[in-house]
Design an enzyme around this catalytic site. Structure first.
Site, mmCIF file in Angstrom:
data_model
loop_
_atom_site.group_PDB
_atom_site.id
_atom_site.type_symbol
_atom_site.label_atom_id
_atom_site.label_comp_id
_atom_site.label_asym_id
_atom_site.label_seq_id
_atom_site.Cartn_x
_atom_site.Cartn_y
_atom_site.Cartn_z
ATOM 1 N N GLU A 66 53.047 17.812 8.328
ATOM 2 C CA GLU A 66 52.459 18.103 9.880
ATOM 3 C C GLU A 66 52.291 19.720 9.783
ATOM 4 O O GLU A 66 52.769 20.489 10.506
ATOM 5 C CB GLU A 66 53.594 17.795 10.739
ATOM 6 N N GLU A 120 55.945 8.665 8.544
ATOM 7 C CA GLU A 120 56.854 8.607 9.432
ATOM 8 C C GLU A 120 56.508 7.780 10.607
ATOM 9 O O GLU A 120 55.424 7.698 11.048
ATOM 10 C CB GLU A 120 57.121 10.070 10.151
#
Ligand code: IFM
Length: 452
Positions: free
Chosen positions: A166, A359
């Site tokens: 991220e 995720e």
């Protein structure tokens, strides 16, 4: 509901990250990270806690591997703590740090679990922050050394590599909103940081390939589909802007399209970039960032519904959640179709060779009942509906090769401290006991049947 079967070889996994579970923040030669510094600063973490001990995974990794094995987990996505390996960010290597991850990888392989290693999940060595951190180009060189050290050491055994987790969060939450370490609030710093994160990814890809034969290399992005709150042109533009800020700013350069021109123009008009524009982008950087990867990691939790709020600082516009929608305890709308949408969009717009959902999961605080069982039915529903959406995407031709639940165990949720529980396994922070929740048992059955 009819039975859903996933493709042969589909990888069923769980994910964690170093700072969120390891603890042992200053043991065996580990250097300080920006999250150590940030969480030790009063007022930064909502419940006043930190990751000093977290889930004590540094000492309990054998138990955690045994737990995964008992659930039939096939892939474990974890991250390496950079300051455990290079306490000052570059230069001298801490052998004890390398040994820890080497033992972990061996333990995983012995248990029949494939290691998916993330190099950077936000715990930058504080020493590098003191020299300018991600807004400074020199950090890219330090990352290249770090990637080299780790992949030389573990490349014979680790075959799945994720350079960054991220980068939008590391770049923008860390340097624009300041909600994350290092807590900077500056547009220019944020855009420089995001660029250097991407550039360091591009530098690391060939280094990892050189050190780890037949390895798969990719990057994990948090992608959030945006939907306009109304049919108005203003809301449409708010959406497009949010998408440019969070999704396209990373996806476009990674897939060879330069930074999105509409966003560059908007940032210049707002004074977020200097008059010269993207001055931190050097010749060749964009080719480097667009290095061919083997997969894209998608972290998906929710969508955003946007209306044009004319936010004066040009931050992403206010969300406007659908009135009846269910939310997790993070306040995030439960919206499984968003996963289907984002996977399809990637397939058509960017065409990654392969995708892993690196995720997906939900925060619910269900605790052990008097009989010791954790009946987290809302999490079971969340996982089931999102996996059904992933399955539909596969049927539609999306090359999805695996799915990793966030998270194996309840852990330190950044600025929320220990107030949020994402684990399929309960962590008792007093005793460090782990109790598989009903969701873990459901996941075990799902893995055994390759579907549900
Ligand atoms: O806990 C985080 C993780 O570190 C990165 N992705 C989102 C998760 C939930 O907020």
């Amino acid at each position: 509901m009819s039975k859903l079967r996933f493709p042969e070889g589909f990888i069923w996994g769980v994910a964690t990250s170093s700072y969120q579970i390891e603890g042992a923040w200053n043991e065996d030669g580990k250097g300080e990270s920006i999250w150590d510094r940030f969480s030790h600063t009063p007022g930064k973490i909502e419940d006043g806690t930190n990751g000093d001990v977290a889930c004590d995974h540094y000492h309990r990794w054998r138990e955690d591997i045994a737990l995964m094995k008992s659930l039939g987990i096939e892939g474990y996505r974890f991250s390496v703590s950079w300051p455990r390996i290079l306490p000052r960010g570059r230069g001298e290597v801490n052998q004890a740090g390398l040994d820890f991850y080497s033992r972990l990888v061996d333990g995983l392989l012995e248990a029949g679990i494939s290691p998916f290693l993330t190099l950077y999940h936000w715990d930058l060595p504080q020493a590098l922050q003191d020299e300018g951190g991600w807004p400074a180009r020199a950090t890219v060189e330090a990352f290249a050394q770090y990637a080299d050290v780790i992949s030389r050491h573990l490349g014979d055994r680790v075959k799945h590599w994720i350079t960054h987790n991220e980068p939008a969060v590391a770049g923008f939450e860390g340097h624009l909103t300041g909600r994350h370490a290092p807590g900077i609030q500056d547009w220019n710093a944020a855009l420089r940081a995001a660029h250097h994160l991407l550039l360091s990814h591009g530098w690391a890809v060939p280094i990892i390939r050189g050190n780890s034969r037949d390895a798969e290399v990719g990057i994990a992005l948090n992608l959030v589909p945006a939907v306009p709150a109304s049919a108005s042109a203003a809301d449409f533009h708010a959406c497009r802007h949010f998408d440019g800020y969070l999704n396209r700013w990373l996806l476009d350069p990674l897939y060879g399209r330069h930074y999105p021109a509409d966003m560059v123009a908007s940032y210049m008009a707002q004074g977020h970039l200097p008059a010269g524009g993207l001055t931190f982008v050097h010749d060749g950087d964009l080719d480097t960032i667009a290095s061919r990867t083997d997969f894209l990691g998608v972290n998906y939790y929710t969508r955003r519904i946007l209306r044009d709020e004319n936010a004066p600082d040009n931050l992403p516009q206010t969300t406007f959640p659908a009135p009846d929608s269910e939310r997790t305890e993070m306040g995030w709308e439960v919206y499984p179709d968003g996963l289907y949408d984002i996977l399809n969009r990637l397939r058509f717009e960017y065409q990654p060779r392969k995708i892993y959902v690196t995720e997906n999961g939900a925060s619910y605080s269900d605790r052990p009942d008097t009989d010791g069982r954790v009946r987290d039915h809302r999490r079971v529903d969340y996982l089931r509906t999102h996996l059904a959406a992933a399955h539909r995407a596969i049927q539609n031709g999306v090359p999805l090769a695996g799915y990793f639940v966030w998270s194996l165990i309840d852990n330190f949720e950044w600025v929320k401290g220990y107030t949020q529980r994402f684990g399929i396994v309960w962590t008792d922070y007093e005793t460090q006991e782990r109790i598989p929740k009903d969701s873990a048992l459901w996941y075990k059955d799902t893995i055994a049947q390759n579907g549900f």
